[in-house]
Write a protein that holds these residues in place. Structure first.
Motif, PDB file in Angstrom:
ATOM      1  N   UNK A  38      16.015  30.541 -89.892  1.00  0.00           N
ATOM      2  CA  UNK A  38      15.100  30.102 -88.828  1.00  0.00           C
ATOM      3  C   UNK A  38      15.618  30.518 -87.455  1.00  0.00           C
ATOM      4  N   UNK A  39      16.931  30.439 -87.266  1.00  0.00           N
ATOM      5  CA  UNK A  39      17.500  30.795 -85.956  1.00  0.00           C
ATOM      6  C   UNK A  39      17.300  32.278 -85.665  1.00  0.00           C
ATOM      7  N   UNK A  40      17.445  33.096 -86.689  1.00  0.00           N
ATOM      8  CA  UNK A  40      17.270  34.539 -86.497  1.00  0.00           C
ATOM      9  C   UNK A  40      15.800  34.881 -86.290  1.00  0.00           C
ATOM     10  N   UNK A  41      14.944  34.181 -87.025  1.00  0.00           N
ATOM     11  CA  UNK A  41      13.521  34.482 -86.959  1.00  0.00           C
ATOM     12  C   UNK A  41      12.919  34.057 -85.625  1.00  0.00           C
ATOM     13  N   UNK A  42      13.311  32.861 -85.165  1.00  0.00           N
ATOM     14  CA  UNK A  42      12.675  32.329 -83.952  1.00  0.00           C
ATOM     15  C   UNK A  42      13.583  32.395 -82.718  1.00  0.00           C
ATOM     16  N   UNK A  43      14.737  32.986 -82.861  1.00  0.00           N
ATOM     17  CA  UNK A  43      15.650  33.187 -81.727  1.00  0.00           C
ATOM     18  C   UNK A  43      15.959  31.894 -80.973  1.00  0.00           C
ATOM     19  N   UNK A  83      17.051  38.526 -90.662  1.00  0.00           N
ATOM     20  CA  UNK A  83      17.791  38.955 -89.481  1.00  0.00           C
ATOM     21  C   UNK A  83      16.843  39.098 -88.304  1.00  0.00           C
ATOM     22  N   UNK A  84      17.386  38.907 -87.127  1.00  0.00           N
ATOM     23  CA  UNK A  84      16.585  38.993 -85.895  1.00  0.00           C
ATOM     24  C   UNK A  84      15.872  40.342 -85.798  1.00  0.00           C
ATOM     25  N   UNK A  85      14.712  40.307 -85.126  1.00  0.00           N
ATOM     26  CA  UNK A  85      13.974  41.547 -84.887  1.00  0.00           C
ATOM     27  C   UNK A  85      14.721  42.383 -83.857  1.00  0.00           C
ATOM     28  N   UNK A  86      14.873  43.652 -84.133  1.00  0.00           N
ATOM     29  CA  UNK A  86      15.502  44.552 -83.163  1.00  0.00           C
ATOM     30  C   UNK A  86      14.401  45.282 -82.394  1.00  0.00           C
ATOM     31  N   UNK A  87      14.711  45.752 -81.181  1.00  0.00           N
ATOM     32  CA  UNK A  87      13.678  46.471 -80.421  1.00  0.00           C
ATOM     33  C   UNK A  87      13.233  47.733 -81.166  1.00  0.00           C
ATOM     34  N   UNK A 122      12.293  49.024 -73.105  1.00  0.00           N
ATOM     35  CA  UNK A 122      12.564  47.691 -73.659  1.00  0.00           C
ATOM     36  C   UNK A 122      12.558  46.620 -72.576  1.00  0.00           C
ATOM     37  N   UNK A 123      11.834  45.518 -72.856  1.00  0.00           N
ATOM     38  CA  UNK A 123      11.875  44.354 -71.985  1.00  0.00           C
ATOM     39  C   UNK A 123      12.477  43.201 -72.790  1.00  0.00           C
ATOM     40  N   UNK A 124      13.519  42.606 -72.242  1.00  0.00           N
ATOM     41  CA  UNK A 124      14.282  41.561 -72.941  1.00  0.00           C
ATOM     42  C   UNK A 124      13.411  40.451 -73.513  1.00  0.00           C
ATOM     43  N   UNK A 125      12.443  40.015 -72.714  1.00  0.00           N
ATOM     44  CA  UNK A 125      11.688  38.822 -73.110  1.00  0.00           C
ATOM     45  C   UNK A 125      10.190  39.067 -73.229  1.00  0.00           C
ATOM     46  N   UNK A 126       9.850  40.260 -73.702  1.00  0.00           N
ATOM     47  CA  UNK A 126       8.446  40.556 -73.974  1.00  0.00           C
ATOM     48  C   UNK A 126       8.152  40.143 -75.409  1.00  0.00           C
ATOM     49  N   UNK A 127       7.378  39.057 -75.592  1.00  0.00           N
ATOM     50  CA  UNK A 127       7.171  38.568 -76.956  1.00  0.00           C
ATOM     51  C   UNK A 127       6.205  39.429 -77.750  1.00  0.00           C
ATOM     52  N   UNK A 128       6.314  39.346 -79.069  1.00  0.00           N
ATOM     53  CA  UNK A 128       5.327  39.962 -79.949  1.00  0.00           C
ATOM     54  C   UNK A 128       4.314  38.878 -80.342  1.00  0.00           C
ATOM     55  N   UNK A 129       3.449  39.200 -81.282  1.00  0.00           N
ATOM     56  CA  UNK A 129       2.373  38.270 -81.645  1.00  0.00           C
ATOM     57  C   UNK A 129       2.893  36.893 -82.071  1.00  0.00           C
ATOM     58  N   UNK A 130       4.081  36.867 -82.659  1.00  0.00           N
ATOM     59  CA  UNK A 130       4.636  35.580 -83.111  1.00  0.00           C
ATOM     60  C   UNK A 130       5.340  34.814 -81.978  1.00  0.00           C
ATOM     61  N   UNK A 131       5.178  35.271 -80.755  1.00  0.00           N
ATOM     62  CA  UNK A 131       5.766  34.658 -79.550  1.00  0.00           C
ATOM     63  C   UNK A 131       7.269  34.903 -79.414  1.00  0.00           C
ATOM     64  N   UNK A 132       7.830  35.670 -80.336  1.00  0.00           N
ATOM     65  CA  UNK A 132       9.274  35.908 -80.322  1.00  0.00           C
ATOM     66  C   UNK A 132       9.556  37.330 -79.854  1.00  0.00           C
ATOM     67  N   UNK A 133      10.400  37.510 -78.830  1.00  0.00           N
ATOM     68  CA  UNK A 133      10.740  38.869 -78.408  1.00  0.00           C
ATOM     69  C   UNK A 133      11.832  39.465 -79.306  1.00  0.00           C
ATOM     70  N   UNK A 134      11.756  40.778 -79.565  1.00  0.00           N
ATOM     71  CA  UNK A 134      12.861  41.412 -80.300  1.00  0.00           C
ATOM     72  C   UNK A 134      14.145  41.322 -79.478  1.00  0.00           C
ATOM     73  N   UNK A 135      15.276  41.325 -80.152  1.00  0.00           N
ATOM     74  CA  UNK A 135      16.548  41.082 -79.458  1.00  0.00           C
ATOM     75  C   UNK A 135      17.485  42.280 -79.582  1.00  0.00           C
ATOM     76  N   UNK A 136      17.899  42.794 -78.420  1.00  0.00           N
ATOM     77  CA  UNK A 136      18.937  43.832 -78.412  1.00  0.00           C
ATOM     78  C   UNK A 136      20.284  43.142 -78.271  1.00  0.00           C
ATOM     79  N   UNK A 137      21.271  43.654 -78.982  1.00  0.00           N
ATOM     80  CA  UNK A 137      22.612  43.090 -78.880  1.00  0.00           C
ATOM     81  C   UNK A 137      23.420  43.830 -77.821  1.00  0.00           C
ATOM     82  N   UNK A 138      24.469  43.195 -77.333  1.00  0.00           N
ATOM     83  CA  UNK A 138      25.399  43.876 -76.431  1.00  0.00           C
ATOM     84  C   UNK A 138      25.978  45.082 -77.157  1.00  0.00           C
ATOM     85  N   UNK A 139      26.067  46.194 -76.464  1.00  0.00           N
ATOM     86  CA  UNK A 139      26.661  47.389 -77.066  1.00  0.00           C
ATOM     87  C   UNK A 139      25.663  48.284 -77.756  1.00  0.00           C
TER      88      UNK A 139
END
Lengths: 384, 280, 185
Positions: free
Chosen positions: A165-170, A200-204, A211-228
């Protein structure tokens, strides 16, 4: 030479809930644990200190719980699934940065093996007194996900569920267990790797420039880029816009808060899980979560044997609260009974959701679980 | 006016976030530029560089930096950065934050990260007060200084940050002022390339709050003061480098040693099975 | 097998919880029954009163706590005084006769057996294996768990190098139990 145990210890084990939780985390792919010793959650840290080096993960004992919470958020931002575990006093210390995880939308798992409070309270003795703190413990408006296990097997299973759930909904997801579940030992079956479903979390999917850090997709969750990853992440605990830039105005704030809430509220049917026993024709329903569910089940069986139409609704997901279900039950029962090891917390949600359609009766208990007889007695009185 | 000219630091900043929030006369712009200069010169791939901060004026720097940047909560940059670094050792992680953030609310994290020798770099902008909240005294404010919460003069003894860092176990400890731009930039570069917990303190003017209340003049006057009262004393015992309101400022590199980091000391379990770090 | 409630009582440092763990693991993992172990202890690591509570059987275990023990394993006077009044009629009481003296009478149906477990442990060479001797004694008298399951559990639960000592301790208690109840080996 010591045998190095595999990441997924497929087979049958006799574990306490704390150890089962640690194994569930590792099976979920958790490779970073930061914590601070605290009864009755210490066994999770102990298990992780032994296990993390075996699976090329990191165990770090931090200087306090504030640091522990931040360290797991940092590690998750580097792309590694992370967890911490604590109890009441430490949970209080984690709350500010639990909010940071909510705001920055960082997946992580926070386990609370509840004990009696407030303050130092009862370090070695059980409680369910942090359930409202789990919901409202950090400042601001937000939604949370909290799961409530009632056995060591569920400590394993729900820890995996929490990671998914944490990975899916960030967001950091809470496992709200208690001292009894943490310390009791039972058979824990660990499935084969192929039978453990992981998310696993959605990647951009776009190039870094787009890429916009907090641009959500249809499920209201934005894809997440990791450091590096090369995406030039920008994130802040300040109210921010889709780019992750600070945005100090009412419009941006409302937009962000609503999305942070919507990603949970609008995905409730995917998130909420519950268990029903003897519910179909039930005239009296006991609504329970965590360890009192086990006394409740016994009491409901005894009531059925005594000819009373009693049933049990067990909340696996306590937050978000399943208000529609409670409202539905309120419309067709004589009473809803809510046993909790506290002065009445979730019963407030039950009352709110029942909207006056039925009697709501709390059974308050302190520092020990209800006996089945105590719950049966209330069922019997109500049935008269 | 020539608008087409490209500033040498343009690629390292988020231009669309300009103008920054820092006051005129504040040392942060210069200190930040020294950091960017060092970042560029270090040759570390920028995709692997991360900047982390807590809250405060200095804490806004990550938001202006065009690399992975994390603006966390007040005092908590160090544990957050600890998680980043340990989870992905390939990252070069730097914390750019203020004295209040790192040594008052975050002091406990500082001493423990130094003790563990986490391989991260700390750049601490010391302007002797809480600038963002309007100028209150903090854990570095010199005795007798006036601030909005020490109207009769500060009656608390301040930390000597380089002494705290050295005593806590930092492998690299230096202090410069905002006027020492070349030495500061090369010191930051050295720290970026150094393995282990490094600490650089930058004495920096806050004319709007600290300077005004203590009759230190404009930002430029403070820089002149630094120029005239700084003494470079490399490798002296940092215990001897206390700071006072109107005294001399001892600067230089005080510690540069090698010792195993937290990651170097991880248990080595032989006959490992195939359970590599799972990235998600 | 109907669910049976067992309580092991003594003081911290005797391996009371470990005994409960070994028993629970033998039942659930090796004998394929259900087992739940809960414990209660004080803040001190050594010397405080301590108990392990087990429910073992083939039925689903809902309420995990022992409400009325069917079997008691007692290794201190305090535990004896505290727990024996809770014993089910027709239950089994097993105690270390050097650590507890009987202070009450039981009905005829209650089966009461004692063993000098700590003394035997000292004879074997390690006082700390008294808990394992008690388990052997219990296994023989109760017949609830197979000795094989118990031995497997002991071997996987005791520190490496001490497995044989612990199995020896188990056998000592087991034989004593057979003798007390006139069972054949």
């Amino acid at each position: 030479m010591t045998m190095i145990r595999p990441a997924i210890r497929t087979g049958e084990h006799f574990f306490n809930g704390d150890v089962a939780c640690a194994e569930g985390a590792i099976a979920s792919g958790c490779r970073f644990f930061a914590g601070y010793p605290i009864t009755p959650a210490t066994e999770i840290a102990e298990a992780m200190s032994a296990r993390m080096p075996e699976v090329d993960g990191i165990f770090i004992q931090m200087e306090d719980e504030i640091a522990s919470m931040n360290a797991i958020l940092g590690a998750s931002c580097a792309g590694v699934k992370s967890m911490t575990a604590t109890s009441g006093p430490g949970f209080s210390l984690m709350m500010e940065n639990f909010g940071l995880g909510i705001m920055m939308e960082i997946p992580a798992v926070l386990v609370n093996i509840q004990r009696g409070g407030p303050s130092t309270g009862l370090p070695t003795i059980t409680g369910q007194q942090d359930m409202m703190q789990a919901r409202w413990g950090s400042h601001g408006d937000y939604e949370v996900i909290a799961l409530s296990p009632c056995s060591p097997q569920e400590m394993f299973d729900f820890t995996i569920k929490a990671f998914n759930l944490s990975e899916k909904y960030r967001l950091p997801v809470l496992v709200m267990a208690d001292e009894i579940v943490g310390h009791m030992m039972e058979k824990v079956i660990i499935p084969e790797k192929k039978d453990i479903h992981l998310i696993s979390r959605k990647k951009p999917a776009v190039a870094p420039e787009e890429y916009l850090m907090y641009q959500p997709e249809a499920d209201h969750v934005p894809p997440m880029a990791n450091a590096g990853d090369g995406y030039k992440v920008i994130t802040t605990g300040l109210t921010h816009d889709e780019k992750g830039y600070p945005a100090m105005n009412a419009e941006a704030h409302e937009k962000l808060i609503k999305r942070l809430c919507d990603k949970i509220i609008k995905n409730r049917s995917d998130i909420i899980e519950y268990e029903e026993r003897y519910i179909d024709d039930a005239e009296i329903v006991v609504i329970t979560y965590g360890i009192p569910a086990r006394s409740t089940l016994r009491a409901v069986k005894d009531a059925r044997n005594a000819g009373i139409k009693a049933g049990m609704l067990r909340l696996i997901t306590v937050w978000p609260f399943y208000e529609e279900k409670v409202f539905e039950l309120a419309g067709k029962t004589h009473a809803l009974i809510v046993p909790e090891i506290n002065n009445g917390q979730i019963v407030r949600e039950v009352e709110r959701s029942a909207r006056g359609k039925t009697k709501v009766i709390p059974i308050r208990k302190f520092a020990e679980m209800h006996t089945p007889q105590e719950i049966f007695k209330v069922i019997k009185e109500v049935s008269k | 006016m020539i608008h087409s000219e490209v500033h040498p630091m343009d690629s390292l900043i988020r231009k669309d976030r300009m103008p920054h929030i820092w006051c005129s006369g504040c040392g942060l712009g210069t200190n930040f530029t020294c950091y960017l200069e060092a970042l560029k010169k270090s040759g570390i791939p920028l995709d692997k560089c991360v900047i982390v901060s807590g809250i405060g004026c200095a804490g806004r720097a990550p938001g202006y930096t065009n690399i992975d940047s994390y603006h966390t909560t007040h005092g908590r940059a160090i544990p957050f950065a600890t998680g980043l670094k340990l989870a992905n050792p390939e990252l070069s992680v730097t914390i750019f934050s203020g004295d209040g953030d790192l040594f008052a609310i975050g002091g406990n994290h500082f001493i423990h990260a130094a003790r563990r020798n986490i391989d991260i770099n700390i750049i601490c902008i010391n302007n002797f007060n809480y600038g963002m909240t309007g100028g209150q005294f903090g854990s570095t404010t010199p005795l007798g200084s006036k601030t909005t919460t020490s109207p009769y003069g500060n009656y608390e003894h301040p930390f000597n940050l380089v002494y705290v860092a050295a005593a806590s176990g930092a492998v690299y400890v230096a202090r410069w002022t905002t006027i020492h731009v070349r030495r500061l930039a090369s010191s930051i570069e050295e720290a970026l390339l150094k393995k282990g917990f490094t600490f650089i303190e930058i004495i920096s003017p806050c004319p709007t709050n600290f300077g005004r209340r203590n009759k230190l003049g404009e930002g430029l006057d403070e820089l002149k003061y630094y120029r005239n009262h700084s003494i470079i004393k490399h490798f002296i015992d940092p215990k001897e480098a206390d700071l006072t309101l109107n005294g001399e400022i001892i600067v230089g590199k005080f510690v540069d040693i090698d010792k195993p980091t937290f990651l170097d000391n991880q248990p080595d379990l032989s006959q490992k099975q195939d359970n590599k770090v799972t990235k998600t | 097998m109907k669910n049976i409630q067992i309580k092991i009582g003594g003081f911290g440092g005797q391996g009371i919880v470990l005994a409960g763990y070994i028993l629970g693991k033998a039942a659930s993992i090796h004998d394929k029954k259900n087992a739940t172990l809960t414990q209660s202890y004080g803040p001190e690591s050594r010397g405080g009163s301590c108990s392990a509570q087990l429910i073992i059987g083939n039925d689903e275990i809902d309420y995990p706590k022992v409400s009325q023990p069917d079997i008691l394993l007692i290794m201190s006077q305090e535990a004896y005084d505290k727990f024996t009044p809770e014993l089910t009629k027709g239950g089994i009481l097993l105690y270390d006769e050097d650590l507890a003296k009987p202070t009450n009478n039981f009905g005829k149906t209650t089966r009461v057996h004692s063993i000098p477990a700590t003394r035997y442990a000292e004879e074997i060479g390690k006082k700390v294996v008294a808990n394992i001797i008690m388990l052997g004694f219990f296994t023989a008298i109760s017949g609830l768990i197979s000795p094989d399951a118990m031995k497997k559990s002991i071997r996987s639960s005791t520190p490496s190098g001490f497995e044989e000592l612990n199995v020896k301790a188990f056998d000592r208690g087991y034989e004593s139990g057979l003798t007390k109840t006139n069972q054949k080996k």
